[in-house]
Design an enzyme around this catalytic site. Structure first.
Site, PDB file in Angstrom:
ATOM      1  N   ASP A  67       0.858  -1.186   0.000  1.00  0.00           N
ATOM      2  CA  ASP A  67       0.000   0.000   0.000  1.00  0.00           C
ATOM      3  C   ASP A  67       0.895   1.238   0.000  1.00  0.00           C
ATOM      4  O   ASP A  67       2.057   1.177   0.401  1.00  0.00           O
ATOM      5  CB  ASP A  67      -0.970  -0.010   1.187  1.00  0.00           C
ATOM      6  CG  ASP A  67      -0.358  -0.630   2.432  1.00  0.00           C
ATOM      7  OD1 ASP A  67       0.892  -0.672   2.519  1.00  0.00           O
ATOM      8  OD2 ASP A  67      -1.105  -1.069   3.310  1.00  0.00           O
ATOM      9  N   GLU A 126      -5.879   3.210   3.436  1.00  0.00           N
ATOM     10  CA  GLU A 126      -6.507   3.751   4.659  1.00  0.00           C
ATOM     11  C   GLU A 126      -7.914   4.255   4.380  1.00  0.00           C
ATOM     12  O   GLU A 126      -8.687   4.492   5.289  1.00  0.00           O
ATOM     13  CB  GLU A 126      -5.658   4.900   5.223  1.00  0.00           C
ATOM     14  CG  GLU A 126      -4.235   4.515   5.634  1.00  0.00           C
ATOM     15  CD  GLU A 126      -4.203   3.586   6.841  1.00  0.00           C
ATOM     16  OE1 GLU A 126      -5.252   3.326   7.441  1.00  0.00           O
ATOM     17  OE2 GLU A 126      -3.100   3.113   7.157  1.00  0.00           O
TER      18      GLU A 126
HETATM   19  C1  LIG Z   1      -3.747  -1.767   9.075  1.00  0.00           C
HETATM   20  C2  LIG Z   1      -4.708  -0.679   9.394  1.00  0.00           C
HETATM   21  O1  LIG Z   1      -4.528   0.021  10.369  1.00  0.00           O
HETATM   22  N1  LIG Z   1      -5.744  -0.529   8.569  1.00  0.00           N
HETATM   23  C3  LIG Z   1      -6.787   0.439   8.766  1.00  0.00           C
HETATM   24  C4  LIG Z   1      -7.792   0.312   7.659  1.00  0.00           C
HETATM   25  C5  LIG Z   1      -8.859   1.381   7.710  1.00  0.00           C
HETATM   26  C6  LIG Z   1     -10.158   0.965   7.106  1.00  0.00           C
HETATM   27  C7  LIG Z   1     -11.211   2.050   7.097  1.00  0.00           C
HETATM   28  N2  LIG Z   1     -10.726   3.356   6.769  1.00  0.00           N
HETATM   29  C8  LIG Z   1     -11.923   2.070   8.433  1.00  0.00           C
HETATM   30  O2  LIG Z   1     -11.586   2.903   9.291  1.00  0.00           O
HETATM   31  O3  LIG Z   1     -12.837   1.274   8.656  1.00  0.00           O
HETATM   32  C9  LIG Z   1      -7.464   0.213  10.107  1.00  0.00           C
HETATM   33  O4  LIG Z   1      -7.938   1.207  10.694  1.00  0.00           O
HETATM   34  O5  LIG Z   1      -7.555  -0.922  10.603  1.00  0.00           O
END
Ligand SMILES: CC(=O)N[C@@H](CCC[C@H](N)C(=O)O)C(=O)O
Length: 373
Positions: A67, A126
């Site tokens: 990413d 993200e």
């Molecule tokens: C690995 C990581 O921290 N990923 C993020 C992915 C975000 C998904 C989306 N924007 C949400 O907030 O639901 C995480 O917050 O887990």
């Protein structure tokens, strides 16, 4: 300075939000253009990049995904190579992920692999989610750039460098963003009876949302409802006409996600009635769970067990979200946590991954990809 460290620090200084990774894409394309081009083909998709390295005698195509986006966080590390993009930060390790992926492309460009390898630099992990539209584009327009097997990593601050942690089956949760707008009636702070105060309504709503996990989800199951941001009102002596909650929902399966959303909607209806306001819910981006193929996860753990400096760890699932899940929906593969040995966690303004992880993972990933047959 070690080249990998230099690359990571240069990328760290230019974090950009989802689908706005213009400088990042340019930086990556520039680096890739400096590698031997004989076996490479480079394709761009939006702000992402797909690099195919032709194998010498391929029977399959191995995918590797990194990413590339940053987060809307004001960096507080105090590092000399801090973000130069005020208000944005690589606080989730994507600068490290990109460095490792670039190192992989360079190694494979220098010494041709036997299998075809495709490295995906994917935007917007993200939010709002780059993997799903990227996979849709590949399926519709470039099936020749789809792999037969697929891998990725994510830095894990809590583990020492060299840890390779994964598991068969569910690794990361289903996620849904959550945006709730409340509209009431503003007015003078001294005349509350003539208003509908959305600060008070939002405060009640947040407390009631907390009862979903404690009172509606089966205690033997798991879910998360987090409100990460609340905004309301304008100044101290005006009653707020509007409020907005921004959050995220996490569940272990799609049915539980639907159940949690039903409860959110019921609670919002109750708040509308009791605080005489209007509420609008927007679920934003949703990420499908990361579900590791059992054989692929075993390959990773077995390889780590034999790899010098690595510690293989069969870890529990986490409530983190990752849109890499959309790649794994149709392609067998696995993701793993890699140790980053740092005090602050993911999404913290002071996170500072141990740069030792760059050399370790660049070697580990290259050799692992070459070992897949
Ligand atoms: C690995 C990581 O921290 N990923 C993020 C992915 C975000 C998904 C989306 N924007 C949400 O907030 O639901 C995480 O917050 O887990």
């Amino acid at each position: 300075m070690d080249t990998l460290i230099q690359i990571r620090r240069e990328l760290h200084q230019i974090p950009e939000l989802g689908f706005k990774e213009f400088k990042t894409q340019k930086y990556l394309l520039d680096k890739i253009s400096q590698f031997p081009q004989e076996h490479l083909s480079v394709t761009t998709w939006k702000t992402g990049i797909v690099v195919k390295i032709e194998g010498s005698n391929p029977s399959k195509t191995i995918g590797w995904r990194s990413d590339i986006d940053g987060l809307p966080i004001v960096e507080e590390t105090g590092l000399p190579f801090s973000s130069t993009h005020e208000g944005n930060m690589h606080a989730c390790g994507h600068d490290c992920h990109m460095t490792i992926a670039l190192g992989l492309v360079e190694a494979l460009a220098n010494t041709q692999p036997i299998q075809n390898v495709i490295v995906y630099f994917q935007p917007a992990e993200e939010g709002p989610g780059g993997a799903e539209p990227m996979v849709n584009w590949l399926r519709a327009e470039r099936p020749d750039l789809l792999p037969t097997e697929m891998y990725a990593l994510h830095v894990a601050p809590e583990y020492p460098v060299g840890t390779v942690a994964t598991r068969a089956g569910l690794l990361f949760a289903n996620t849904s963003e959550l945006f709730i707008d409340l509209k009431g009636l503003g007015g003078h702070a001294a005349y509350p009876h003539k208003t509908r105060d959305m600060t008070v309504a939002a405060a009640n709503l947040i407390l009631q949302l907390q009862t979903i996990v404690s009172r509606n989800v089966n205690p033997m199951d798991s879910a998360v409802v987090t409100v990460g941001k609340l905004t309301s009102g304008t100044v101290q002596n005006i009653i707020a006409e509007n409020a907005r909650l921004e959050g995220t929902i996490r569940t272990l399966n799609a049915e539980a996600m639907a159940d949690v959303k039903k409860r959110i909607e019921a609670i919002c209806s109750g708040i509308e009635a009791s605080f005489e306001c209007e509420i609008h819910i927007d679920y934003g981006a949703m990420y499908y769970e990361v579900n590791n193929d059992a054989e692929a996860a075993k390959k990773l753990l077995d390889f780590a067990q034999e790899f010098e400096g690595a510690t293989a760890y069969e870890c529990p699932a986490a409530m983190t979200g990752e849109d890499f899940g959309y790649f794994l929906k149709g392609i067998p593969g696995a993701m793993f946590w890699t140790g980053a040995n740092c005090e602050y966690g993911l999404h913290h303004a002071k996170i500072n991954p141990d740069e030792e992880l760059l050399a370790f993972n660049t070697k580990f990933v290259e050799q692992f990809i070459r070992s897949v047959s």
